[in-house]
Design an enzyme around this catalytic site. Structure first.
Site, PDB file in Angstrom:
ATOM      1  N   ASN A  63       0.616  -1.068   0.226  1.00 30.24           N
ATOM      2  CA  ASN A  63       0.072   0.065   0.224  1.00 30.24           C
ATOM      3  C   ASN A  63       0.670   1.179   0.243  1.00 30.24           C
ATOM      4  O   ASN A  63       2.340   1.136   0.347  1.00 30.24           O
ATOM      5  CB  ASN A  63      -1.209  -0.248   1.389  1.00 30.24           C
ATOM      6  CG  ASN A  63      -0.533   0.146   2.741  1.00 30.24           C
ATOM      7  OD1 ASN A  63       0.502  -0.783   3.176  1.00 30.24           O
ATOM      8  ND2 ASN A  63      -1.904  -0.215   3.725  1.00 30.24           N
TER       9      ASN A  63
ATOM     10  N   GLU B 153      -2.963  -4.753  -2.622  1.00 24.77           N
ATOM     11  CA  GLU B 153      -4.016  -6.000  -3.610  1.00 24.77           C
ATOM     12  C   GLU B 153      -2.994  -5.176  -5.406  1.00 24.77           C
ATOM     13  O   GLU B 153      -3.130  -5.715  -6.323  1.00 24.77           O
ATOM     14  CB  GLU B 153      -4.513  -6.002  -3.635  1.00 24.77           C
ATOM     15  CG  GLU B 153      -4.705  -6.651  -1.998  1.00 24.77           C
ATOM     16  CD  GLU B 153      -5.246  -5.796  -0.905  1.00 24.77           C
ATOM     17  OE1 GLU B 153      -4.775  -4.922  -0.817  1.00 24.77           O
ATOM     18  OE2 GLU B 153      -5.760  -6.618  -0.132  1.00 24.77           O
TER      19      GLU B 153
ATOM     20  N   CYS C 125     -10.782  -3.207  -4.609  1.00 25.52           N
ATOM     21  CA  CYS C 125      -9.602  -4.066  -5.082  1.00 25.52           C
ATOM     22  C   CYS C 125      -9.774  -5.563  -5.345  1.00 25.52           C
ATOM     23  O   CYS C 125     -10.311  -6.153  -6.238  1.00 25.52           O
ATOM     24  CB  CYS C 125      -8.923  -4.602  -4.018  1.00 25.52           C
ATOM     25  SG  CYS C 125      -7.516  -3.440  -3.541  1.00 25.52           S
TER      26      CYS C 125
ATOM     27  N   CYS D 123      -4.438   0.643  -2.324  1.00 31.99           N
ATOM     28  CA  CYS D 123      -3.520  -0.491  -1.857  1.00 31.99           C
ATOM     29  C   CYS D 123      -2.799  -1.688  -2.198  1.00 31.99           C
ATOM     30  O   CYS D 123      -2.551  -2.024  -3.121  1.00 31.99           O
ATOM     31  CB  CYS D 123      -4.636  -1.116  -1.774  1.00 31.99           C
ATOM     32  SG  CYS D 123      -6.536  -0.317  -0.714  1.00 31.99           S
TER      33      CYS D 123
HETATM   34  N1  THU Z   1      -5.321  -1.173   2.520  1.00 34.93           N
HETATM   35  C1  THU Z   1      -4.544  -2.248   1.871  1.00 34.93           C
HETATM   36  O1  THU Z   1      -3.946  -2.572   0.917  1.00 34.93           O
HETATM   37  N2  THU Z   1      -5.068  -3.777   1.534  1.00 34.93           N
HETATM   38  C2  THU Z   1      -6.504  -4.050   2.464  1.00 34.93           C
HETATM   39  O2  THU Z   1      -6.878  -5.158   2.328  1.00 34.93           O
HETATM   40  C3  THU Z   1      -7.203  -3.331   2.937  1.00 34.93           C
HETATM   41  C4  THU Z   1      -6.568  -1.960   3.221  1.00 34.93           C
HETATM   42  C5  THU Z   1      -4.648  -0.500   3.307  1.00 34.93           C
HETATM   43  C6  THU Z   1      -4.989   1.383   2.969  1.00 34.93           C
HETATM   44  C7  THU Z   1      -4.329   1.974   3.338  1.00 34.93           C
HETATM   45  O3  THU Z   1      -3.364   2.252   3.312  1.00 34.93           O
HETATM   46  C8  THU Z   1      -4.404   1.580   5.283  1.00 34.93           C
HETATM   47  O4  THU Z   1      -4.933   0.025   4.649  1.00 34.93           O
HETATM   48  C9  THU Z   1      -5.385   1.272   5.947  1.00 34.93           C
HETATM   49  O5  THU Z   1      -6.873   1.644   5.457  1.00 34.93           O
END
Ligand code: THU
Length: 135
Positions: free
Chosen positions: A41, A54, A92, A52
């Site tokens: 992320n 993913e 995602c 994110c």
């Molecule tokens: N986040 C992800 O990268 N993937 C997920 O499946 C859930 C949330 C990140 C987005 C943000 O940078 C942090 O986690 C908090 O929401």
């Protein structure tokens, strides 16, 4: 393969850029070619441009020419803390819908290389809307 993907996701997580949430996520996406694409992320002072882990992995893969995928491993947790079971956000899941087989693509959510749960895209995104709806 699950263990290897989770380890790759753990390495990817080390690059997470999270000055706002301090919640670090790593992903490792297995393409049908056998290549693995990492993602983390990446947050932003404007908040909404944040990406994110993913989606970073998917966009990394697509930008390298890979368009078909077998599985993705995801690991997540607060900075400096233990990994916690974290399912992908709705946006995602929708990106997965664009590039992955609904019935067979596997989402592996890990808290350690030998501790994970596995789901199909259909299980985590019931009644999904994707490219087939526009045919
Ligand atoms: N986040 C992800 O990268 N993937 C997920 O499946 C859930 C949330 C990140 C987005 C943000 O940078 C942090 O986690 C908090 O929401």
């Amino acid at each position: 393969m699950e263990e290897k993907l989770i380890k790759e996701a753990m390495s990817a997580r080390e690059h997470a850029y999270t000055p706002y949430s301090h919640f670090k996520v790593g992903a490792a996406l297995l393409g049908k070619s056998g290549r693995i694409y990492r993602g983390c992320n990446i947050e932003n002072a404007g908040y909404t441009p944040s990406n994110c882990a993913e989606r970073t992995a998917f966009f990394n893969a697509v930008s390298e020419g890979e368009l078909e995928f077998e599985a993705i491993a995801i690991v997540a947790g607060p900075e400096g803390g233990e990994l916690v079971f974290t399912a992908p956000c709705g946006v995602c899941r929708q990106v997965m819908m664009e590039f992955c087989d609904y019935e067979t693509f596997r989402i592996i959510i890990g808290t350690a290389p030998d501790a994970y749960r596995e789901f199909t895209l259909k299980e985590i995104l019931p009644y999904g809307f994707g490219p087939k709806n526009l045919e």
